[in-house]
Design a protein around this motif. Structure first.
Motif, PDB file in Angstrom:
ATOM      1  N   GLN A   1       0.835  -1.193   0.000  1.00 42.61           N
ATOM      2  CA  GLN A   1       0.000   0.000   0.000  1.00 42.61           C
ATOM      3  C   GLN A   1       0.871   1.244   0.000  1.00 42.61           C
ATOM      4  O   GLN A   1       2.060   1.192   0.331  1.00 42.61           O
ATOM      5  N   ASP A   2       0.258   2.359  -0.340  1.00 39.00           N
ATOM      6  CA  ASP A   2       0.950   3.647  -0.346  1.00 39.00           C
ATOM      7  C   ASP A   2       0.868   4.218   1.068  1.00 39.00           C
ATOM      8  O   ASP A   2      -0.157   4.756   1.470  1.00 39.00           O
ATOM      9  N   MET A   3       1.962   4.102   1.823  1.00 41.49           N
ATOM     10  CA  MET A   3       1.967   4.555   3.215  1.00 41.49           C
ATOM     11  C   MET A   3       1.959   6.074   3.335  1.00 41.49           C
ATOM     12  O   MET A   3       1.689   6.606   4.409  1.00 41.49           O
ATOM     13  N   SER A   4       2.242   6.797   2.263  1.00 38.91           N
ATOM     14  CA  SER A   4       2.226   8.255   2.326  1.00 38.91           C
ATOM     15  C   SER A   4       0.835   8.827   2.086  1.00 38.91           C
ATOM     16  O   SER A   4       0.589   9.996   2.371  1.00 38.91           O
ATOM     17  N   ALA A   5      -0.089   8.016   1.587  1.00 36.69           N
ATOM     18  CA  ALA A   5      -1.451   8.478   1.321  1.00 36.69           C
ATOM     19  C   ALA A   5      -2.312   8.314   2.567  1.00 36.69           C
ATOM     20  O   ALA A   5      -2.130   7.379   3.344  1.00 36.69           O
TER      21      ALA A   5
ATOM     22  N   GLY B   1      -4.942   2.993  -3.332  1.00 39.08           N
ATOM     23  CA  GLY B   1      -3.683   2.365  -2.951  1.00 39.08           C
ATOM     24  C   GLY B   1      -3.496   2.209  -1.449  1.00 39.08           C
ATOM     25  O   GLY B   1      -2.394   1.931  -0.999  1.00 39.08           O
ATOM     26  N   THR B   2      -4.568   2.384  -0.652  1.00 34.03           N
ATOM     27  CA  THR B   2      -4.444   2.245   0.796  1.00 34.03           C
ATOM     28  C   THR B   2      -5.293   1.082   1.298  1.00 34.03           C
ATOM     29  O   THR B   2      -6.241   0.648   0.644  1.00 34.03           O
TER      30      THR B   2
END
Length: 161
Positions: free
Chosen positions: A43-47, A53-54
């Protein structure tokens, strides 16, 4: 998931909320997908949660309580509210500095437990609270017990790629 899982409030993948029938929690805190679906690999940990993507799981930590626990907490809360309300008429005696254990007056005898002995035994002096504590922790343990077996091999956990 860390901690005892009381219930799962919401599971979202790519901003889409999954229905509660699509997952379950197995002990010890393992979230299992039901119906053949798979969890995302990454997953996109910055989102922020809920974006594309989370993957996010919202849950409450705790154990279900019975009626006896509710009664004990109610008695303790009432006791604290009466004594900690301030003013002159705190009726529970929380703040009282009682220095006697026996009271005799006009033919009436009253034996009171020594507060230091009560507290040293891990009790509160409140009947419902003390009864509940004796049921859930009869041996006054400081932490939960555990059983370890030399025959059981713990699964290998990857710490670094």
């Amino acid at each position: 998931m860390p901690g005892p899982v009381y219930d799962v409030t919401e599971v979202t993948i790519d901003g889409q909320v999954l229905e509660p029938e699509e997952y379950r929690v197995d002990a010890p805190g393992r979230l299992v997908r039901v119906g053949g679906g798979c969890w995302p690999d990454c997953q996109d940990m910055s989102a922020p949660p809920g974006e594309e993507g989370t993957f996010a799981v919202t849950y409450r930590i705790g154990l279900p309580v019975d009626e006896a626990a509710v009664a004990a907490v109610s008695e303790m809360t009432c006791h604290l509210l009466k004594g900690c309300a301030g003013g002159e008429n705190g009726s529970c005696g929380c703040n009282a500095n009682r220095n006697f254990t026996r009271y005799v007056r006009q033919g009436v005898e009253l034996d009171l437990p020594d507060p230091e002995v009560v507290y040293s035994q891990g009790r509160t002096g409140l009947p419902l609270v003390d009864a509940w504590l004796m049921v859930v922790n009869p041996y006054h343990l400081d932490s939960a017990s555990g059983v370890y077996s030399p025959d059981f091999r713990r699964p290998r956990v990857q710490q670094w790629p």
